[in-house]
Design a protein around this motif. Structure first.
Motif, PDB file in Angstrom:
ATOM      1  N   SER A 106       0.701  -1.404   0.375  1.00 32.15           N
ATOM      2  CA  SER A 106      -0.355   0.020  -0.404  1.00 32.15           C
ATOM      3  C   SER A 106       0.560   1.248  -0.224  1.00 32.15           C
ATOM      4  O   SER A 106       2.067   1.095  -0.219  1.00 32.15           O
ATOM      5  N   CYS A 107       0.349   2.482   0.337  1.00 33.71           N
ATOM      6  CA  CYS A 107       1.586   3.784   0.183  1.00 33.71           C
ATOM      7  C   CYS A 107       1.720   3.590   0.531  1.00 33.71           C
ATOM      8  O   CYS A 107       3.053   4.081   0.913  1.00 33.71           O
ATOM      9  N   THR A 108       1.864   2.730   2.409  1.00 35.68           N
ATOM     10  CA  THR A 108       2.881   3.218   3.363  1.00 35.68           C
ATOM     11  C   THR A 108       4.300   2.466   3.082  1.00 35.68           C
ATOM     12  O   THR A 108       5.370   3.022   3.330  1.00 35.68           O
ATOM     13  N   PRO A 109       4.492   1.127   3.164  1.00 32.67           N
ATOM     14  CA  PRO A 109       5.520   0.690   3.118  1.00 32.67           C
ATOM     15  C   PRO A 109       6.112   1.178   0.582  1.00 32.67           C
ATOM     16  O   PRO A 109       7.520   0.935   0.925  1.00 32.67           O
ATOM     17  N   LYS A 110       5.079   1.509   0.502  1.00 28.04           N
ATOM     18  CA  LYS A 110       5.775   1.681  -1.101  1.00 28.04           C
ATOM     19  C   LYS A 110       6.440   3.261  -0.717  1.00 28.04           C
ATOM     20  O   LYS A 110       7.674   3.006  -1.152  1.00 28.04           O
ATOM     21  N   HIS A 111       6.032   4.614   0.267  1.00 28.46           N
ATOM     22  CA  HIS A 111       6.414   5.631   0.467  1.00 28.46           C
ATOM     23  C   HIS A 111       7.726   5.447   1.760  1.00 28.46           C
ATOM     24  O   HIS A 111       9.267   6.661   1.359  1.00 28.46           O
ATOM     25  N   LEU A 112       7.749   4.602   2.617  1.00 27.05           N
ATOM     26  CA  LEU A 112       9.387   4.007   3.161  1.00 27.05           C
ATOM     27  C   LEU A 112      10.184   3.792   2.239  1.00 27.05           C
ATOM     28  O   LEU A 112      11.216   3.760   2.566  1.00 27.05           O
ATOM     29  N   LEU A 113       9.965   2.690   0.903  1.00 27.84           N
ATOM     30  CA  LEU A 113      10.804   2.155   0.312  1.00 27.84           C
ATOM     31  C   LEU A 113      11.223   3.400  -0.463  1.00 27.84           C
ATOM     32  O   LEU A 113      12.927   3.213  -0.333  1.00 27.84           O
ATOM     33  N   MET A 114      10.369   4.500  -0.818  1.00 30.24           N
ATOM     34  CA  MET A 114      10.898   5.707  -1.535  1.00 30.24           C
ATOM     35  C   MET A 114      11.744   6.188  -0.862  1.00 30.24           C
ATOM     36  O   MET A 114      12.737   7.188  -1.351  1.00 30.24           O
ATOM     37  N   CYS A 115      11.667   6.532   0.696  1.00 31.64           N
ATOM     38  CA  CYS A 115      12.497   7.735   0.589  1.00 31.64           C
ATOM     39  C   CYS A 115      13.574   6.628   1.486  1.00 31.64           C
ATOM     40  O   CYS A 115      14.789   7.845   1.698  1.00 31.64           O
ATOM     41  N   ASP A 116      13.531   5.655   1.560  1.00 30.42           N
ATOM     42  CA  ASP A 116      14.628   4.814   1.395  1.00 30.42           C
ATOM     43  C   ASP A 116      16.270   5.496   0.203  1.00 30.42           C
ATOM     44  O   ASP A 116      17.027   5.681   0.895  1.00 30.42           O
ATOM     45  N   MET A 117      15.399   5.001  -0.789  1.00 30.52           N
ATOM     46  CA  MET A 117      15.588   5.066  -2.352  1.00 30.52           C
ATOM     47  C   MET A 117      16.550   5.819  -1.947  1.00 30.52           C
ATOM     48  O   MET A 117      17.511   6.604  -2.545  1.00 30.52           O
ATOM     49  N   TYR A 118      15.705   7.045  -2.366  1.00 31.16           N
ATOM     50  CA  TYR A 118      15.635   8.616  -2.617  1.00 31.16           C
ATOM     51  C   TYR A 118      17.209   8.769  -1.950  1.00 31.16           C
ATOM     52  O   TYR A 118      17.915  10.363  -2.173  1.00 31.16           O
ATOM     53  N   SER A 119      16.557   8.622  -0.727  1.00 29.22           N
ATOM     54  CA  SER A 119      17.890   8.847   0.553  1.00 29.22           C
ATOM     55  C   SER A 119      19.548   8.460   0.397  1.00 29.22           C
ATOM     56  O   SER A 119      20.385   9.067   0.253  1.00 29.22           O
ATOM     57  N   ARG A 120      19.304   6.898  -0.548  1.00 25.07           N
ATOM     58  CA  ARG A 120      20.431   6.544  -0.115  1.00 25.07           C
ATOM     59  C   ARG A 120      21.347   7.572  -1.857  1.00 25.07           C
ATOM     60  O   ARG A 120      21.986   7.559  -2.406  1.00 25.07           O
ATOM     61  N   MET A 121      20.256   8.212  -2.679  1.00 24.23           N
ATOM     62  CA  MET A 121      20.355   8.967  -3.642  1.00 24.23           C
ATOM     63  C   MET A 121      21.148  10.056  -3.373  1.00 24.23           C
ATOM     64  O   MET A 121      21.155  11.333  -4.459  1.00 24.23           O
ATOM     65  N   GLY A 122      20.605   9.746  -2.625  1.00 21.35           N
ATOM     66  CA  GLY A 122      21.579  11.533  -2.129  1.00 21.35           C
ATOM     67  C   GLY A 122      20.467  13.142  -1.236  1.00 21.35           C
ATOM     68  O   GLY A 122      20.721  14.489  -1.383  1.00 21.35           O
ATOM     69  N   LEU A 123      18.799  12.564  -1.854  1.00 16.20           N
ATOM     70  CA  LEU A 123      18.416  13.346  -1.930  1.00 16.20           C
ATOM     71  C   LEU A 123      17.016  13.520  -0.770  1.00 16.20           C
ATOM     72  O   LEU A 123      17.333  12.774   0.322  1.00 16.20           O
ATOM     73  N   LYS A 124      16.752  14.849  -0.413  1.00 20.46           N
ATOM     74  CA  LYS A 124      16.099  14.995   0.495  1.00 20.46           C
ATOM     75  C   LYS A 124      14.641  14.781   1.264  1.00 20.46           C
ATOM     76  O   LYS A 124      14.185  15.440  -0.249  1.00 20.46           O
ATOM     77  N   VAL A 125      14.146  14.016   1.501  1.00 20.21           N
ATOM     78  CA  VAL A 125      12.615  13.344   1.880  1.00 20.21           C
ATOM     79  C   VAL A 125      12.176  13.834   2.676  1.00 20.21           C
ATOM     80  O   VAL A 125      13.108  13.588   3.947  1.00 20.21           O
ATOM     81  N   LEU A 126      11.004  14.998   3.029  1.00 15.85           N
ATOM     82  CA  LEU A 126      10.366  13.748   3.794  1.00 15.85           C
ATOM     83  C   LEU A 126       9.211  13.022   3.282  1.00 15.85           C
ATOM     84  O   LEU A 126       8.723  13.169   2.629  1.00 15.85           O
ATOM     85  N   TYR A 127       8.284  12.755   4.825  1.00 21.17           N
ATOM     86  CA  TYR A 127       7.309  11.946   4.752  1.00 21.17           C
ATOM     87  C   TYR A 127       5.681  12.818   4.463  1.00 21.17           C
ATOM     88  O   TYR A 127       5.823  13.743   6.144  1.00 21.17           O
ATOM     89  N   ALA A 128       4.747  12.177   3.896  1.00 21.07           N
ATOM     90  CA  ALA A 128       3.744  13.608   3.700  1.00 21.07           C
ATOM     91  C   ALA A 128       2.619  12.473   4.447  1.00 21.07           C
ATOM     92  O   ALA A 128       2.623  11.681   3.077  1.00 21.07           O
ATOM     93  N   VAL A 129       1.745  12.936   5.588  1.00 14.77           N
ATOM     94  CA  VAL A 129       0.347  12.785   5.989  1.00 14.77           C
ATOM     95  C   VAL A 129      -1.099  13.301   5.301  1.00 14.77           C
ATOM     96  O   VAL A 129      -0.788  14.098   5.572  1.00 14.77           O
ATOM     97  N   PHE A 130      -1.569  12.565   4.444  1.00 14.79           N
ATOM     98  CA  PHE A 130      -2.501  13.027   4.853  1.00 14.79           C
ATOM     99  C   PHE A 130      -3.789  12.431   4.706  1.00 14.79           C
ATOM    100  O   PHE A 130      -4.134  10.885   4.517  1.00 14.79           O
ATOM    101  N   PRO A 131      -4.820  13.079   5.552  1.00 14.56           N
ATOM    102  CA  PRO A 131      -5.556  12.140   6.375  1.00 14.56           C
ATOM    103  C   PRO A 131      -7.056  12.158   5.237  1.00 14.56           C
ATOM    104  O   PRO A 131      -7.049  13.335   4.059  1.00 14.56           O
TER     105      PRO A 131
END
Length: 199
Positions: A60-85
């Motif tokens: 779902s959205c949670t593991p997909k974006h935890l993975l995205m943050c992990d990968m982008y961080s490894r690529m040197g990008l700055k990432v924040l998690y955005a949470v929307f109710p």
């Protein structure tokens, strides 16, 4: 040799971005994560277990974006998690009757996406919806240019909250009562039927 969770992320990142650099690599990672079939598997919704999405090939959205943050961080990008109710009941026209009944009983839940710093701006990057689900009207980004905000697949019912990756444990956990578990099981089955062309 058995790969641990961290190694599988690194190995997959190298495979996905082979021959690509910079923005091309960033865009490739987005499309690869977007193309992982959407399905709610509660056991993957944690800052540790999300890596299993690469073995299961569903999430779902949670593991997909935890993975995205992990990968982008490894690529040197700055990432924040955005949470929307949001409310699952907002998708009334998409559901078969049994799912619609369960959706109406669902409390508001939280959608997770990423905001990635690109050209001095935190761009919304949402890889939740895999392309086959676009056939039933779920918003998704068919092709991302690496600069613009992507589509947000939910209609927020409150303010966006931002979390630094170090604060992942502070993000609100999902409510997994019996109704929610029944809804998610039905939703996963329904979405797979869509992918199989059995609408």
């Amino acid at each position: 040799m058995v790969m641990n969770g961290s190694d599988i992320v690194e190995r997959t990142l190298r495979k996905w971005t082979a021959g690509k650099r910079g923005m091309a690599a960033m865009i490739e990672v987005f499309h690869r994560i977007r193309d992982i079939p959407y399905g709610v598997l509660p056991e993957l919704n944690s800052p540790v277990e999300y890596r299993r999405i690469l073995e299961i090939n569903m999430g779902s959205c949670t593991p997909k974006h935890l993975l995205m943050c992990d990968m982008y961080s490894r690529m040197g990008l700055k990432v924040l998690y955005a949470v929307f109710p949001y409310r699952w009941a907002e998708f009334e026209e998409l559901y078969p009757p049994d799912l619609w009944k369960l959706a109406q009983q669902m409390d508001p839940v939280n959608h997770l996406a990423c905001r990635v710093e690109i050209n001095g701006r935190y761009v919304l990057v949402d890889a939740t919806v895999d392309p086959p689900l676009g056939a039933i009207g779920l918003p998704f980004t068919a092709s991302w240019d690496g600069i613009s905000d992507t589509a947000l697949p939910v209609l927020p019912v409150g303010e966006e909250d931002l979390y630094h990756p170090s604060e992942a444990d502070l993000m609100p956990p999902p409510d997994l009562n019996d109704n929610a578990l029944a809804f998610y099981a039905g939703l996963n089955t329904y979405f797979q039927r869509i992918r199989d062309g059995q609408t």
